[in-house]
Structures are given as structure tokens and as C-alpha cells.
Design an enzyme around this catalytic site. Structure first.
Site, PDB file in Angstrom:
ATOM      1  N   GLU A   1      12.695  28.126   7.052  1.00  8.56           N
ATOM      2  CA  GLU A   1      12.473  27.456   8.331  1.00  8.56           C
ATOM      3  C   GLU A   1      12.404  25.937   8.128  1.00  8.56           C
ATOM      4  O   GLU A   1      13.084  25.177   8.808  1.00  8.56           O
ATOM      5  CB  GLU A   1      11.166  27.971   8.942  1.00  8.56           C
ATOM      6  CG  GLU A   1      10.798  27.317  10.259  1.00  8.56           C
ATOM      7  CD  GLU A   1       9.419  27.730  10.742  1.00  8.56           C
ATOM      8  OE1 GLU A   1       9.138  27.517  11.932  1.00  8.56           O
ATOM      9  OE2 GLU A   1       8.610  28.241   9.932  1.00  8.56           O
ATOM     10  N   HIS A   2      11.573  25.503   7.206  1.00  7.06           N
ATOM     11  CA  HIS A   2      11.437  24.079   6.874  1.00  7.06           C
ATOM     12  C   HIS A   2      11.803  23.859   5.409  1.00  7.06           C
ATOM     13  O   HIS A   2      11.364  24.619   4.545  1.00  7.06           O
ATOM     14  CB  HIS A   2       9.997  23.595   7.068  1.00  7.06           C
ATOM     15  CG  HIS A   2       9.406  23.896   8.408  1.00  7.06           C
ATOM     16  ND1 HIS A   2       8.565  24.977   8.636  1.00  7.06           N
ATOM     17  CD2 HIS A   2       9.531  23.258   9.593  1.00  7.06           C
ATOM     18  CE1 HIS A   2       8.199  24.980   9.897  1.00  7.06           C
ATOM     19  NE2 HIS A   2       8.767  23.951  10.510  1.00  7.06           N
TER      20      HIS A   2
END
Length: 429
Positions: A324-325
Site C-alpha cells: 500500500e505504502h
């Protein structure tokens, strides 16, 4: 936090096991979610009130938040909060404005016209979490792109607390331009938006992050309405070389770990000494975190530091994870950007920490998780529009290509398709 010095495939196996364990939990919860959704579909408001009392411990008779309550909310928030919200709104709008696209068409000399019309969705539902933490930033991130797209009606749902809804959420909703707000949360809120009840209108699309029940409810109603994505627990991968700052890296890993016990925080580094420093820093910083219990459980369950021989291999591993990040704490991070294939949002250098993207910079913080960054994208203006194609042919233009259409239709055994072309030129048989 475990420091792992193993080969590429063993590391991938460890990560795969983490995600499979999460899926086992999902299968158990899905049955409960399915029952909630069905009950709301059948009993509507009655089911909403029942589940709100059961899960939130709040007895309500009217789920709609009044205009007066929304106006009064501003009296209970700090001016500094309002200033921060205004700055975030400005940046989110300036970033997402550049995503807007226009309808298009082309035409030829023979009178062929083809095109695409882009229209906003008529109404959407936004879910805003309200469990162990309150997220006014999620209001802005979900609502402002929809407003820019031209959505006519935006409905927001958020779980009630004793005494009502967090005024910071209400102020953010007012600032973003939400049309209606309802005190309802969990899987029951998603079901209400999908099917409609006496109090809550049916919408065309549901967006916004939530807990596991919310995510699985969105999966359950997909097809009845559209959804943004099935968001799982938060994730961060930090790639670091010897230039990495252990304090910064530890803080960034913990910024995701504090979200949820099921969150994943991974550091991939080429430097064993940095790995040891990060491990020490995590322990030190955990001591002072208000949400240390959640963060510690997340780190113990789903956290790891992987040692790899090169940044190239670190990037390869990150692409397999599709986080996601992704943070790049390396020399010349911009040069590595071209080699990042799969990540929801990418943060370059020591002064672009993940919370910058969560709150203020402008790019959306609603991001694909659980490896779905391989094929899903961050929430954007595109999520709030739909497209229709159109075409127009002259008689001459159709005559020129009719034999191709007839050939293809007959090959597929769809003879009525062929006849629909032939009949226009007196070729009925």
C-alpha cells in the site's frame, strides 16, 4: 521485530503466510457479515437500529444528523484543526483537479462519428471509520474527488458514539460538501447504502475504508452497487540503504502499525547495522506511543526487517509484495522510481514520510492493500465518473464495411446480427 537474513523465495513465503492467515480470519467473519447484510436488506431500519445497539452500544431512533448539529460542531473544534483541514483541502483539490478528463469524439470524411461521454455518478455513499480512532482526513480524501467529478449527491455514514458523532468528523464533512450524514456504521451501514432503507437512500457507489466487517460487506454488495476497492489492513514497506536514518524509519513503520493489530510494517535494507538500529528504535519509540498496545501487537505479528544484498533485490521484493505504502530511504530515490512497478503510493527520501501523504500533500490516501496494488489504483476523480461510448455512421460508411460485419457475425453463429446489417441494403435471404 524479527530481523530476517534469508533468500528471496523464503522471504516471499513468509509474507504469503501473513496474508493467508488474514484470509482465514476473513472466511470466519464473512458468514456473520452475510447475515447482517441480508437482515438489513429485509428489515431495513429495524435491523439498523438493532445492530447499532448490539455493536455500538447506542440506542437511536433517528439516524440522520441534523443541520443544526452539523453547524454546532464547529464550536467544539480547535482553530488550529480547522486551519490544518483547510490546508489539506487546498492541496487535495489542486492535486485531484489535474485528474479530470473531458469527453471526446472523432469523425472521418465519410461521416463516421465515434466518441466517449464522461458523466459524474449521480449519488455516492462515503464510509468514514469511527472505531478506535477518528479520521476527519478520510472525509476529505473521499469526498473532494467526488465533488470535483461533479457527483450531485454525497451521503456519508459513520458509526455513532455515546453523545453523537465526533465534531471533527462533522466539521470535515461540512467543509468538504457532504449533503447528508447518517449515524450508522459497520456492515449494516454498507448494506443500507447498497439496498436503501426507510431512512437511508440507496446509492450508486460506496467508497471509504473501514474495518474487516466493512470491507467484507463491500465485497458482499458489489454488483448491487459499485465500490472503490476491498481495503485490508494498512501496510508499509520501507527500503533503506546505509544512508537511512533509523529514527525516521522506525517512526514511519510505527505510523502504520498503530492503525490496527493486523497492519503490516516491513523494512527491507542492505545494511545489517541499520537493521539493528531500526529494531532498537522501534522498541524505544513504542514506550511513548499512546496506541503502543496496538502497534506492538502489529509489529510482533506482522512486522519484519529483511536483509538483502542489493537495492535492486529490495525493489524486486517490494514489487512482489505490492505494498500500500512504499518509502525509499536510499541515495537518489528518484532514480529508483522507474523500477517500482507495484505500489499504492510511493514516498521518496527522508523528508517525504508516509503521514505527509495521509494528511496534507494532496495525493489520495485511499490505497490498494494486500497485494492488490498490482491491479488497483489510489482513489481518484476517475472513481466517480462513468463513461458511455457513442457512434454514428452514414449509409455510405456502413455499406463500405457491411461485408466484414456479416462475415464475423456468421462465423460466430449470430445470424440475426448479420441480417440486421443486410436488411438495410436489400440483402435479406
Amino acid at each position: 521485530m524479527e530481523i530476517v537474513c534469508e533468500d528471496f523465495q523464503k522471504v516471499l513465503t513468509k509474507i504469503k503466510l501473513l496474508r493467508e492467515n488474514a484470509n482465514i480470519i476473513e472466511e470466519t467473519v464473512q458468514r456473520s457479515v452475510r447475515e447482517i447484510v441480508q437482515n438489513v436488506r429485509e428489515s431495513r431500519d429495524e435491523a439498523l437500529f438493532f445492530y447499532t445497539k448490539k455493536f455500538d452500544g447506542v440506542e437511536i431512533k433517528d439516524v440522520r444528523v441534523s443541520e443544526e448539529e452539523i453547524k454546532q460542531a464547529s464550536m467544539f473544534v480547535e482553530s488550529s484543526f480547522l486551519e490544518a483541514l483547510q490546508e489539506a483541502k487546498k492541496n487535495i483539490i489542486s492535486y485531484h483537479e489535474k485528474q479530470k478528463r473531458q469527453s471526446m469524439f472523432d469523425c472521418t470524411s465519410k461521416g463516421i462519428i465515434r466518441g466517449q461521454i464522461i458523466r459524474p455518478l449521480e449519488n455516492i455513499g462515503v464510509y468514514v471509520p469511527g472505531g478506535t480512532a477518528s479520521y476527519p482526513s478520510s472525509v476529505l480524501m473521499n469526498v473532494l474527488p467526488a465533488k470535483l467529478a461533479g457527483v450531485k449527491k454525497i451521503v456519508m455514514v459513520t458509526p455513532p458514539r455515546a453523545g453523537g458523532i465526533d465534531p471533527h468528523i462533522l466539521v470535515a464533512a461540512s467543509l468538504a460538501g457532504v449533503d447528508e450524514i447518517y449515524m450508522i456504521g459497520g456492515a449494516q451501514a454498507i448494506a443500507a447504502l447498497a439496498y436503501g432503507t426507510e431512512s437511508i437512500p440507496k446509492v450508486d457507489k460506496i467508497v471509504g475504508p473501514g474495518n474487516l466487517y466493512v470491507a467484507l460487506a463491500k465485497r458482499e454488495v458489489y454488483g448491487i452497487v459499485n465500490i472503490d476497492m476491498i481495503a485490508g489492513p494498512s501496510e508499509i514497506v520501507v527500503i533503506a540503504d546505509e544512508t537511512g536514518n533509523a529514527k525516521y524509519i522506525a517512526a514511519d513503520l510505527l505510523s502504520q502499525a498503530e492503525h490496527d493489530e493486523r497492519a503490516t510494517a516491513i523494512c527491507i535494507t542492505t545494511n545489517i547495522e541499520l537493521a539493528k538500529e531500526v529494531e532498537k528504535e522501534i522498541e524505544r519509540q513504542l514506550e511513548t506511543l499512546p496506541r503502543s498496545e496496538i502497534a506492538r501487537e502489529s509489529i510482533n505479528r506482522n512486522g519484519a526487517i529483511f536483509i538483502v544484498p542489493s537495492i535492486d533485490e529490495a525493489l524486486q521484493l517490494s514489487n512482489e509484495i505490492a505494498p500500500e505504502h512504499l518509502e525509499l530511504h536510499i541515495k537518489e530515490p528518484m532514480n529508483a522510481l522507474a523500477y517500482v512497478k507495484h505500489a499504492g503510493s510511493i514516498f521518496l527520501g527522508p523528508y517525504a514520510p508516509e503521514p505527509l501523504g495521509d494528511y496534507l500533500a494532496g495525493p489520495n490516501h485511499v490505497l490498494p492493500t494486500s497485494g492488490t496494488a498490482r491491479f488497483f489504483s489510489p482513489l481518484s476523480v476517475d472513481d466517480f465518473v462513468k463513461k458511455s461510448s457513442f457512434l454514428s455512421y452514414t449509409e455510405e460508411a456502413l455499406r463500405d464495411v457491411k461485408h466484414h460485419i456479416v462475415e464475423l457475425a456468421n462465423k460466430e453463429g449470430l445470424h440475426a446480427h448479420a441480417k440486421a446489417i443486410q436488411i438495410r441494403f436489400g440483402e435479406e435471404e
